[in-house]
Design a protein around this motif. Structure first.
Motif, PDB file in Angstrom:
ATOM      1  N   THR A   1       0.834  -1.197   0.000  1.00  0.00           N
ATOM      2  CA  THR A   1       0.000   0.000   0.000  1.00  0.00           C
ATOM      3  C   THR A   1       0.872   1.252   0.000  1.00  0.00           C
ATOM      4  N   ALA A   2       1.950   1.249   0.775  1.00  0.00           N
ATOM      5  CA  ALA A   2       2.875   2.396   0.793  1.00  0.00           C
ATOM      6  C   ALA A   2       3.533   2.584  -0.571  1.00  0.00           C
ATOM      7  N   GLU A   3       3.892   1.495  -1.224  1.00  0.00           N
ATOM      8  CA  GLU A   3       4.491   1.577  -2.560  1.00  0.00           C
ATOM      9  C   GLU A   3       3.496   2.189  -3.547  1.00  0.00           C
ATOM     10  N   LEU A   4       2.249   1.761  -3.465  1.00  0.00           N
ATOM     11  CA  LEU A   4       1.207   2.338  -4.317  1.00  0.00           C
ATOM     12  C   LEU A   4       1.073   3.831  -4.054  1.00  0.00           C
ATOM     13  N   LEU A   5       1.046   4.225  -2.802  1.00  0.00           N
ATOM     14  CA  LEU A   5       0.918   5.650  -2.484  1.00  0.00           C
ATOM     15  C   LEU A   5       2.112   6.449  -3.005  1.00  0.00           C
ATOM     16  N   ASP A   6       3.309   5.897  -2.951  1.00  0.00           N
ATOM     17  CA  ASP A   6       4.473   6.580  -3.535  1.00  0.00           C
ATOM     18  C   ASP A   6       4.233   6.889  -5.007  1.00  0.00           C
ATOM     19  N   ILE A   7       3.701   5.914  -5.734  1.00  0.00           N
ATOM     20  CA  ILE A   7       3.423   6.084  -7.165  1.00  0.00           C
ATOM     21  C   ILE A   7       2.335   7.125  -7.384  1.00  0.00           C
ATOM     22  N   LEU A   8       1.270   7.062  -6.590  1.00  0.00           N
ATOM     23  CA  LEU A   8       0.155   8.002  -6.744  1.00  0.00           C
ATOM     24  C   LEU A   8       0.561   9.426  -6.394  1.00  0.00           C
ATOM     25  N   VAL A   9       1.377   9.583  -5.352  1.00  0.00           N
ATOM     26  CA  VAL A   9       1.851  10.921  -4.980  1.00  0.00           C
ATOM     27  C   VAL A   9       2.669  11.518  -6.126  1.00  0.00           C
ATOM     28  N   GLU A  10       3.523  10.727  -6.720  1.00  0.00           N
ATOM     29  CA  GLU A  10       4.338  11.197  -7.849  1.00  0.00           C
ATOM     30  C   GLU A  10       3.461  11.578  -9.042  1.00  0.00           C
ATOM     31  N   ALA A  11       2.351  10.864  -9.231  1.00  0.00           N
ATOM     32  CA  ALA A  11       1.465  11.119 -10.370  1.00  0.00           C
ATOM     33  C   ALA A  11       0.530  12.309 -10.153  1.00  0.00           C
ATOM     34  N   ALA A  12       0.319  12.721  -8.920  1.00  0.00           N
ATOM     35  CA  ALA A  12      -0.637  13.792  -8.608  1.00  0.00           C
ATOM     36  C   ALA A  12      -0.035  15.148  -8.951  1.00  0.00           C
ATOM     37  N   LYS A  13      -0.170  15.528 -10.202  1.00  0.00           N
ATOM     38  CA  LYS A  13       0.381  16.784 -10.734  1.00  0.00           C
ATOM     39  C   LYS A  13      -0.744  17.613 -11.343  1.00  0.00           C
ATOM     40  N   PRO A  14      -0.527  18.909 -11.514  1.00  0.00           N
ATOM     41  CA  PRO A  14      -1.538  19.720 -12.188  1.00  0.00           C
ATOM     42  C   PRO A  14      -1.877  19.134 -13.558  1.00  0.00           C
ATOM     43  N   GLY A  15      -3.178  19.068 -13.848  1.00  0.00           N
ATOM     44  CA  GLY A  15      -3.651  18.548 -15.128  1.00  0.00           C
ATOM     45  C   GLY A  15      -4.038  17.080 -15.095  1.00  0.00           C
ATOM     46  N   VAL A  16      -3.589  16.348 -14.091  1.00  0.00           N
ATOM     47  CA  VAL A  16      -3.927  14.934 -13.959  1.00  0.00           C
ATOM     48  C   VAL A  16      -5.290  14.829 -13.282  1.00  0.00           C
ATOM     49  N   THR A  17      -6.121  13.922 -13.751  1.00  0.00           N
ATOM     50  CA  THR A  17      -7.436  13.727 -13.131  1.00  0.00           C
ATOM     51  C   THR A  17      -7.348  12.670 -12.032  1.00  0.00           C
TER      52      THR A  17
END
Length: 151
Positions: free
Chosen positions: A29-45
């Motif tokens: 779950t922590a690994e998934l959150l690392d990926i999601l945090v990196e992906a959460a950028k302006p313009g991403v839904t």
């Protein structure tokens, strides 16, 4: 002070191998959150974040626990700005200055890894940054207070 009666549930004591399974679910779950945090950028839904979560779960033989829970149909809760909790992924793009809490729970070999992270999207205001800092500090103080017998 009350005493435990037979009608009250007993606390289950876990074996060392149970803790390793818990750690595995938590690590994934922590690994998934690392990926999601990196992906959460302006313009991403947030629906893009949902898709990333589903693909990650599939690729790691995990089950998103929230899908189907009390009718919820998503693998994530994505709470943007003023949404307190359990925001639903959608096609609205994240904006520079947003703050988002990403909450997910993966089931791995029958064990639940449940976690969330607050993310600053791009450049956030000082007020938003301070809110994130203070809530994190409160979380850490709460965790530090947890001990056997504490209320």
């Amino acid at each position: 002070m009350s005493t435990r009666t037979e009608a009250q549930p007993r606390i289950r004591l876990h074996k060392p191998e149970d803790y390793e399974k818990m750690r595995k679910a938590g690590r994934l779950t922590a690994e998934l959150l690392d990926i999601l945090v990196e992906a959460a950028k302006p313009g991403v839904t947030t629906s893009t974040l949902e898709r990333i979560c589903l693909e990650f779960a599939r690729d790691n033989n995990a089950i998103p626990a929230t899908i189907g829970y009390r009718g919820y149909k998503y693998a994530l809760c994505t709470s943007v700005n003023h949404v307190v909790c359990h925001g639903m992924p959608n096609d609205k793009p994240l904006l520079d200055g947003d703050i988002i809490n990403i909450d997910t729970t993966l089931i791995v070999d029958g064990w639940y890894g449940d976690s969330s992270r607050m993310v600053n999207v791009g450049q956030v205001s000082r007020a938003a940054e301070r809110l994130v800092e203070i809530t994190y500090e409160c979380l850490m103080r709460g965790i530090a207070a947890v001990k056997p017998g504490a209320h």
